[in-house]
Design a protein around this motif. Structure first.
Motif, PDB file in Angstrom:
ATOM      1  N   LEU A 176       0.821  -1.211   0.000  1.00 58.07           N
ATOM      2  CA  LEU A 176       0.000   0.000   0.000  1.00 58.07           C
ATOM      3  C   LEU A 176       0.854   1.260   0.000  1.00 58.07           C
ATOM      4  N   GLN A 177       1.984   1.210   0.693  1.00 52.34           N
ATOM      5  CA  GLN A 177       2.886   2.360   0.722  1.00 52.34           C
ATOM      6  C   GLN A 177       3.507   2.595  -0.652  1.00 52.34           C
ATOM      7  N   ILE A 178       3.862   1.511  -1.346  1.00 51.38           N
ATOM      8  CA  ILE A 178       4.416   1.636  -2.698  1.00 51.38           C
ATOM      9  C   ILE A 178       3.400   2.298  -3.629  1.00 51.38           C
ATOM     10  N   ALA A 179       2.146   1.846  -3.542  1.00 52.55           N
ATOM     11  CA  ALA A 179       1.104   2.421  -4.391  1.00 52.55           C
ATOM     12  C   ALA A 179       0.874   3.889  -4.060  1.00 52.55           C
ATOM     13  N   LYS A 180       0.874   4.217  -2.772  1.00 53.25           N
ATOM     14  CA  LYS A 180       0.645   5.598  -2.354  1.00 53.25           C
ATOM     15  C   LYS A 180       1.769   6.502  -2.846  1.00 53.25           C
ATOM     16  N   ALA A 181       3.014   6.045  -2.755  1.00 47.88           N
ATOM     17  CA  ALA A 181       4.157   6.844  -3.199  1.00 47.88           C
ATOM     18  C   ALA A 181       4.104   7.112  -4.703  1.00 47.88           C
ATOM     19  N   ALA A 182       3.467   6.183  -5.448  1.00 50.21           N
ATOM     20  CA  ALA A 182       3.361   6.343  -6.905  1.00 50.21           C
ATOM     21  C   ALA A 182       2.050   7.013  -7.307  1.00 50.21           C
ATOM     22  N   ASN A 183       1.310   7.523  -6.305  1.00 48.97           N
ATOM     23  CA  ASN A 183       0.009   8.146  -6.555  1.00 48.97           C
ATOM     24  C   ASN A 183      -0.933   7.202  -7.311  1.00 48.97           C
ATOM     25  N   SER A 184      -0.857   5.918  -6.968  1.00 47.34           N
ATOM     26  CA  SER A 184      -1.694   4.908  -7.603  1.00 47.34           C
ATOM     27  C   SER A 184      -2.645   4.330  -6.560  1.00 47.34           C
ATOM     28  N   VAL A 185      -3.922   4.469  -6.802  1.00 42.12           N
ATOM     29  CA  VAL A 185      -4.929   4.036  -5.834  1.00 42.12           C
ATOM     30  C   VAL A 185      -5.242   2.562  -6.036  1.00 42.12           C
ATOM     31  N   LEU A 186      -5.303   1.807  -4.935  1.00 41.69           N
ATOM     32  CA  LEU A 186      -5.728   0.409  -4.973  1.00 41.69           C
ATOM     33  C   LEU A 186      -7.153   0.321  -4.428  1.00 41.69           C
ATOM     34  N   ARG A 187      -8.091  -0.049  -5.298  1.00 42.76           N
ATOM     35  CA  ARG A 187      -9.494  -0.179  -4.894  1.00 42.76           C
ATOM     36  C   ARG A 187     -10.050  -1.548  -5.213  1.00 42.76           C
ATOM     37  N   LEU A 188      -9.671  -2.066  -6.416  1.00 38.17           N
ATOM     38  CA  LEU A 188     -10.188  -3.338  -6.910  1.00 38.17           C
ATOM     39  C   LEU A 188      -9.035  -4.261  -7.269  1.00 38.17           C
ATOM     40  N   GLY A 189      -9.198  -5.540  -6.961  1.00 41.30           N
ATOM     41  CA  GLY A 189      -8.119  -6.471  -7.263  1.00 41.30           C
ATOM     42  C   GLY A 189      -8.619  -7.878  -7.528  1.00 41.30           C
ATOM     43  N   LEU A 190      -7.740  -8.674  -8.110  1.00 39.38           N
ATOM     44  CA  LEU A 190      -8.015 -10.066  -8.455  1.00 39.38           C
ATOM     45  C   LEU A 190      -6.894 -10.933  -7.900  1.00 39.38           C
ATOM     46  N   ASP A 191      -7.263 -11.973  -7.158  1.00 33.09           N
ATOM     47  CA  ASP A 191      -6.297 -12.916  -6.603  1.00 33.09           C
ATOM     48  C   ASP A 191      -6.456 -14.241  -7.336  1.00 33.09           C
ATOM     49  N   ILE A 192      -5.428 -14.650  -8.075  1.00 31.83           N
ATOM     50  CA  ILE A 192      -5.500 -15.869  -8.882  1.00 31.83           C
ATOM     51  C   ILE A 192      -5.130 -17.071  -8.022  1.00 31.83           C
ATOM     52  N   GLY A 193      -6.044 -18.042  -7.930  1.00 32.10           N
ATOM     53  CA  GLY A 193      -5.780 -19.250  -7.161  1.00 32.10           C
ATOM     54  C   GLY A 193      -5.601 -18.958  -5.684  1.00 32.10           C
ATOM     55  N   GLY A 194      -6.513 -18.185  -5.101  1.00 26.88           N
ATOM     56  CA  GLY A 194      -6.345 -17.686  -3.736  1.00 26.88           C
ATOM     57  C   GLY A 194      -6.888 -18.578  -2.635  1.00 26.88           C
ATOM     58  N   GLY A 195      -7.214 -19.849  -2.916  1.00 27.78           N
ATOM     59  CA  GLY A 195      -7.642 -20.762  -1.857  1.00 27.78           C
ATOM     60  C   GLY A 195      -8.891 -20.283  -1.137  1.00 27.78           C
ATOM     61  N   THR A 196      -8.791 -20.120   0.176  1.00 26.41           N
ATOM     62  CA  THR A 196      -9.936 -19.658   0.973  1.00 26.41           C
ATOM     63  C   THR A 196     -10.007 -18.131   1.045  1.00 26.41           C
ATOM     64  N   ALA A 197      -9.274 -17.450   0.171  1.00 27.23           N
ATOM     65  CA  ALA A 197      -9.346 -15.987   0.006  1.00 27.23           C
ATOM     66  C   ALA A 197      -8.773 -15.218   1.191  1.00 27.23           C
ATOM     67  N   THR A 198      -7.683 -15.711   1.772  1.00 26.50           N
ATOM     68  CA  THR A 198      -7.070 -14.999   2.893  1.00 26.50           C
ATOM     69  C   THR A 198      -6.511 -13.645   2.464  1.00 26.50           C
ATOM     70  N   PHE A 199      -5.900 -13.591   1.271  1.00 30.13           N
ATOM     71  CA  PHE A 199      -5.377 -12.304   0.806  1.00 30.13           C
ATOM     72  C   PHE A 199      -6.516 -11.296   0.625  1.00 30.13           C
ATOM     73  N   ALA A 200      -7.614 -11.756   0.046  1.00 30.47           N
ATOM     74  CA  ALA A 200      -8.772 -10.872  -0.116  1.00 30.47           C
ATOM     75  C   ALA A 200      -9.326 -10.447   1.236  1.00 30.47           C
ATOM     76  N   ALA A 201      -9.291 -11.365   2.211  1.00 27.89           N
ATOM     77  CA  ALA A 201      -9.774 -11.037   3.560  1.00 27.89           C
ATOM     78  C   ALA A 201      -8.938  -9.926   4.181  1.00 27.89           C
ATOM     79  N   ARG A 202      -7.640 -10.029   4.052  1.00 30.73           N
ATOM     80  CA  ARG A 202      -6.755  -9.008   4.624  1.00 30.73           C
ATOM     81  C   ARG A 202      -6.937  -7.673   3.909  1.00 30.73           C
ATOM     82  N   MET A 203      -7.050  -7.699   2.575  1.00 28.33           N
ATOM     83  CA  MET A 203      -7.223  -6.465   1.821  1.00 28.33           C
ATOM     84  C   MET A 203      -8.572  -5.811   2.116  1.00 28.33           C
ATOM     85  N   LYS A 204      -9.566  -6.617   2.452  1.00 26.81           N
ATOM     86  CA  LYS A 204     -10.878  -6.079   2.807  1.00 26.81           C
ATOM     87  C   LYS A 204     -10.781  -5.156   4.017  1.00 26.81           C
TER      88      LYS A 204
END
Length: 373
Positions: free
Chosen positions: A208-236
């Motif tokens: 998130l810090q990398i995106a902020k430094a580049a003035n790039s907003v993270l709002r929507l994302g896709l996790d390929i092969g994410g199992g039980t969606a832990t990455f999506a859970a954390r990003m939520k």
């Protein structure tokens, strides 16, 4: 029975006519070798031959068993498969798996669907995707819980909301004992994606810090092969909406992801993503994207990921592994060909037994999609 016999008779007549026309064509060709002037086949006969061939191809696509050898057991065509074929397209790979397809479509319309999620997944993994629609009611749990957690890392999930009959384990505790790394233990999952242990790690706060430094907003994302969606859970928890592609493969990954309040996409890696062009801010590729995918298939996958990413979006290969020599000769050039800016590129040896045996390495790469030139 009458329909099948009539179809077989039509195919027989069509094949006889094809053979007669082919013999005519052959005889004309042989005669032309004796004559200085070649005699072309009349146009009307060519058109008839093309029509007959097109008819045979059409019928065998809709009714693949009708063209089978007479010595083989005929499969009755489910009526809903014939009906659906008349107004909706079916993937070509569905037709190459006729027995599975017929079994999937052999159900009683307007009643409960068969308990065949494993059959559906077998078809999907063979390229039959999207599956044909069915006019039946999907099975639901007998006594589902009305209490669903708001926290995706809740200490327990209502197991009664999962239909367990198709799984060898009949509860989340069994899956956790089998392997705590499968993603079904919230206490084990809560620490993932948050700590930095090696150069291969990219904690979410750093992302998130990398995106902020580049003035790039993270709002929507896709996790390929994410199992039980832990990455999506954390990003939520950071107000980033993620969808997760996941297959069940012997465990209720889709069900558990949904119980956590997240969106699972039940799609295979070899199919075009059901996402419009240039709408995602982030795509993460986890352990599902690795060297077991054929190189050409992987190339198509990478360019589909590029299609759904917006300009300035990030493509993250998280612990991609391959043989060291293949990373240098195959995968690095394949990734570099995308022309993305390298924000992070780290490699390290894979130190488990399989990695040591095969000389495998890990790659973690964070890449940013550039503005088109």
């Amino acid at each position: 029975m009458g329909f099948t016999m009539g179809l077989n008779l039509l195919l027989l007549v069509a094949m006889v006519a094809t053979n007669i026309l082919s013999l005519y064509h052959l005889s004309s060709t042989l005669q032309s070798t004796k004559s200085p002037v070649s005699q072309p086949v009349p146009d009307h006969l060519i058109r008839q031959l093309q029509t007959i061939r097109a008819t045979i191809n059409h019928l065998t696509r809709l009714h693949p068993t009708a063209a089978a050898s007479a010595s083989k057991t005929k499969l009755s065509i489910p009526s809903d498969l014939v009906l659906y074929s008349q107004f909706s397209p079916i993937a070509s790979s569905c037709h190459t798996n006729p027995e599975l397809l017929h079994k999937f479509m052999n159900y009683t319309p307007f009643s409960s669907c068969p308990s065949d999620s494993d059959l559906a997944e077998a078809l999907i993994l063979r390229g039959c995707h999207p599956l044909p629609r069915r006019r039946c009611f999907a099975k639901t749990p007998q006594k589902p819980s009305s209490s669903l957690p708001q926290n995706p890392f809740a200490s327990s999930l209502p197991e009664s909301n999962i239909i367990w009959e198709k799984y060898s384990c009949k509860g989340l505790g069994c899956l956790n004992r089998l392997n705590p790394n499968l993603g079904f233990d919230p206490s084990h999952e809560i620490t993932k994606f948050m700590t930095f242990k090696t150069e291969l790690d990219l904690p979410i706060p750093q992302l998130l810090q990398i995106a902020k430094a580049a003035n790039s907003v993270l709002r929507l994302g896709l996790d390929i092969g994410g199992g039980t969606a832990t990455f999506a859970a954390r990003m939520k928890l950071y107000n980033v909406t993620m969808v997760t592609t996941t297959m069940n493969l012997g465990a209720p990954y889709n069900e558990v992801a949904a119980l956590r309040g997240l969106v699972p996409l039940h799609v295979p890696l070899q199919q075009r993503l059901p996402i419009f062009d240039g709408v995602m801010d982030l795509v993460r590729c986890g352990h599902a994207v690795n060297r077991w995918i054929p190189v050409k298939s992987m190339e198509f996958l990478f360019y589909d990921l590029d299609r759904v990413l917006r300009v300035g979006g990030y493509l993250w290969f998280d612990h991609f592994f391959s043989k060291g020599v293949d990373l240098d000769k195959l995968y690095s050039p394949l990734i570099t060909k995308l022309g993305y800016r390298k924000v992070k590129w780290a490699t390290a040896s894979k130190t488990d037994s399989g990695g040591l045996k095969n000389g495998e390495v890990y790659l973690t790469a964070l890449l940013q999609k550039p503005v088109p030139s």
